[in-house]
Design a protein around this motif. Structure first.
Motif, PDB file in Angstrom:
ATOM      1  N   UNK A 153      10.438   4.360   3.222  1.00 49.39           N
ATOM      2  CA  UNK A 153      10.144   3.653   1.984  1.00 49.39           C
ATOM      3  C   UNK A 153      11.255   3.748   0.955  1.00 49.39           C
ATOM      4  N   UNK A 154      11.947   4.894   0.899  1.00 46.19           N
ATOM      5  CA  UNK A 154      13.023   5.063  -0.083  1.00 46.19           C
ATOM      6  C   UNK A 154      14.114   4.017   0.096  1.00 46.19           C
ATOM      7  N   UNK A 155      14.393   3.653   1.348  1.00 47.13           N
ATOM      8  CA  UNK A 155      15.415   2.641   1.619  1.00 47.13           C
ATOM      9  C   UNK A 155      15.027   1.308   1.004  1.00 47.13           C
ATOM     10  N   UNK A 156      13.757   0.934   1.146  1.00 49.42           N
ATOM     11  CA  UNK A 156      13.305  -0.351   0.601  1.00 49.42           C
ATOM     12  C   UNK A 156      13.254  -0.325  -0.925  1.00 49.42           C
ATOM     13  N   UNK A 157      12.877   0.802  -1.496  1.00 51.69           N
ATOM     14  CA  UNK A 157      12.854   0.886  -2.957  1.00 51.69           C
ATOM     15  C   UNK A 157      14.259   0.748  -3.534  1.00 51.69           C
ATOM     16  N   UNK A 158      15.248   1.347  -2.868  1.00 55.31           N
ATOM     17  CA  UNK A 158      16.634   1.209  -3.344  1.00 55.31           C
ATOM     18  C   UNK A 158      17.088  -0.246  -3.256  1.00 55.31           C
ATOM     19  N   UNK A 159      16.736  -0.937  -2.152  1.00 52.35           N
ATOM     20  CA  UNK A 159      17.123  -2.347  -2.014  1.00 52.35           C
ATOM     21  C   UNK A 159      16.534  -3.196  -3.130  1.00 52.35           C
ATOM     22  N   UNK A 184      12.307  -8.865   3.242  1.00 48.48           N
ATOM     23  CA  UNK A 184      13.649  -9.453   3.199  1.00 48.48           C
ATOM     24  C   UNK A 184      13.601 -10.880   2.657  1.00 48.48           C
ATOM     25  N   UNK A 185      12.566 -11.644   3.017  1.00 45.81           N
ATOM     26  CA  UNK A 185      12.433 -13.007   2.508  1.00 45.81           C
ATOM     27  C   UNK A 185      12.230 -13.006   1.001  1.00 45.81           C
ATOM     28  N   UNK A 186      11.450 -12.056   0.505  1.00 48.56           N
ATOM     29  CA  UNK A 186      11.228 -11.952  -0.939  1.00 48.56           C
ATOM     30  C   UNK A 186      12.528 -11.576  -1.647  1.00 48.56           C
ATOM     31  N   UNK A 195       0.837  -1.197   0.000  1.00 44.60           N
ATOM     32  CA  UNK A 195       0.000   0.000   0.000  1.00 44.60           C
ATOM     33  C   UNK A 195       0.867   1.240   0.000  1.00 44.60           C
ATOM     34  N   UNK A 196       0.719   2.049  -1.017  1.00 40.51           N
ATOM     35  CA  UNK A 196       1.463   3.299  -1.228  1.00 40.51           C
ATOM     36  C   UNK A 196       2.921   3.057  -1.563  1.00 40.51           C
ATOM     37  N   UNK A 197       3.672   2.457  -0.631  1.00 44.37           N
ATOM     38  CA  UNK A 197       5.090   2.206  -0.858  1.00 44.37           C
ATOM     39  C   UNK A 197       5.449   0.861  -0.214  1.00 44.37           C
ATOM     40  N   UNK A 198       6.505   0.247  -0.721  1.00 38.28           N
ATOM     41  CA  UNK A 198       6.964  -1.024  -0.152  1.00 38.28           C
ATOM     42  C   UNK A 198       7.771  -0.749   1.114  1.00 38.28           C
ATOM     43  N   UNK A 199       7.422  -1.472   2.188  1.00 44.27           N
ATOM     44  CA  UNK A 199       8.187  -1.376   3.437  1.00 44.27           C
ATOM     45  C   UNK A 199       8.697  -2.769   3.802  1.00 44.27           C
ATOM     46  N   UNK A 200       8.709  -3.094   5.069  1.00 41.37           N
ATOM     47  CA  UNK A 200       9.294  -4.356   5.514  1.00 41.37           C
ATOM     48  C   UNK A 200       8.351  -5.543   5.390  1.00 41.37           C
ATOM     49  N   UNK A 201       7.126  -5.337   4.894  1.00 41.91           N
ATOM     50  CA  UNK A 201       6.166  -6.442   4.776  1.00 41.91           C
ATOM     51  C   UNK A 201       5.352  -6.315   3.489  1.00 41.91           C
TER      52      UNK A 201
END
Length: 389
Positions: A330-336, A290-292, A268-274
């Motif tokens: 969210x920016x951190x997860x998008x970069x990962x 992280x599992x994905x 929802x909106x942005x990807x986070x830790x779940x």
């Protein structure tokens, strides 16, 4: 009136029959239910819908037809709450809107805690308390450049947090595509291969083998030829994406039929830790991002689908997620994700000319290195062309 309701269900492509409609009328004549629209909803669904896979479609059609009605037609009907809310809504001039102050993240959260502790009753049309229709940064149905929406539905899409239980539904991958153009655009992303068990007749090989065998039949089998491209589809769901359900369902259905190796996840909106696979169980069956990240190889193509419309805090601020407290922005997860799958694009159903006017869209556009495309046929073709390189 109920005949029009029946025709509305038929127009919504629900397989309802005359016999089922007569059963509903008979139940009403026998006074099976009270004078309540909720009871009528339960009765009509039980009488008209015989397959639970159509429940969601029935809910949407029922909601469209009886929107704002509190009792069955012909009985006492209350004034819809939506009308009352609009009547008391505070209408501000452009100058008054410009004077409304953005509190900033820390002050906004602290002030909200104070209001929760101090407020004892309902308010409407004000500029301080948690209420509706005013210029307060807390509540819903009002006007403020940056606030916390409590209940109600999104109107200005400027909330940085939402306090409510949000229910989303899964996209329908069986929806009938009205045009083949989406599938044609997706076919730019193809790399055919024959893998798996040999279960398809190799006609050319059989003819050649039989000829070499002096006419004795020599059957040759081969693996099925299919698109070997692997795709990860991340779909934004709920909130402002409700405006784009139809086109997203068409895209989702086309991807299902076009890509043999397709995995999808919702956010929802942005990807986070779940993330989650089923919107009906998104609170109980969460999947760690992280599992994905560790599950799929970097040969997958990553496609985000979302309008990128959110509070900028969701991208740049820890705990900025609109629904819960997230440790990393969210920016951190998008970069990962972009580092793990370099072949990644973002498909945006909003008009391309509106992107520069939304801060969050501009931020995601830059995070994706400019690899954002409109969810149009031209945008799909450009995106698939980039992914196929």
């Amino acid at each position: 009136m109920l005949i029009d309701f029946f025709l509305h269900l038929k127009a919504s492509r629900l397989p309802v029959s005359i016999k089922e409609f007569l059963t509903l009328l008979e139940a009403l004549q026998q006074h099976v239910i009270e004078q309540s629209i909720d009871d009528f909803y339960v009765l009509s669904r039980a009488a008209l819908v015989k397959d639970e896979t159509h429940f969601d479609k029935f809910d949407r059609a029922f909601g469209e037809y009886f929107k704002g009605v509190e009792a069955l037609p012909g009985m006492d009907v209350l004034i819809p709450e939506e009308w009352l809310r609009q009547a008391v809504k505070q209408h501000l001039s452009d100058a008054e809107r410009a004077r409304l102050e953005k509190l900033g993240w820390d002050k906004l959260m602290e002030t909200f805690k104070q209001r929760l502790a101090e407020q004892k009753e309902r308010h409407s049309g004000g500029n301080k308390w948690i209420g509706s229709g005013g210029s307060s940064p807390f509540g819903h149905g009002g006007t403020h450049p940056e606030g916390i929406r409590v209940g109600g539905r999104s109107e200005n899409r400027s909330a940085v947090k939402v306090w409510e239980k949000r229910e989303y539904r899964n996209l329908d991958d069986r929806v009938e595509i009205g045009t083949r153009n989406i599938k044609v655009a997706l076919r730019r992303l193809r790399r055919f291969a024959r893998q798996g068990a040999p279960d398809e007749l190799d006609l050319e090989g059989t003819i050649t083998g039989t000829a070499r065998n002096a006419g004795w039949l020599d059957l040759h089998m081969r693996s099925e030829r299919h698109n070997a491209v692997k795709v990860l589809l991340f779909l934004d769901i709920g909130g402002s994406m409700d405006d784009h359900i139809r086109v997203c369902e068409e895209l989702f259905s086309a991807c299902r039929s076009e890509f043999k190796h397709l995995e999808h996840y919702y956010f929802h909106n942005c990807v986070y830790d779940r993330l989650w696979k089923d919107n009906r169980r998104r609170h109980s069956e969460r999947i760690a991002t992280q599992d994905v990240l560790h599950k799929y190889g970097n040969d997958y193509k990553l496609i985000f689908v979302g309008d990128a419309s959110m509070s900028p805090y969701e991208l740049i601020q820890p705990n900025g997620c609109i629904e819960y407290h997230n440790a990393e922005p969210g920016a951190t997860w998008l970069r990962r994700l972009a580092d793990t799958w370099p072949h990644a694009i973002w498909l945006n159903p909003e008009a391309e000319q509106s992107w520069p006017y939304r801060q969050s869209t501009s931020l995601i556009y830059n995070l994706m290195g400019g690899r954002m495309f409109p969810l149009t046929l031209d945008g799909l073709e450009r995106g698939m062309r980039l992914l196929s390189k």
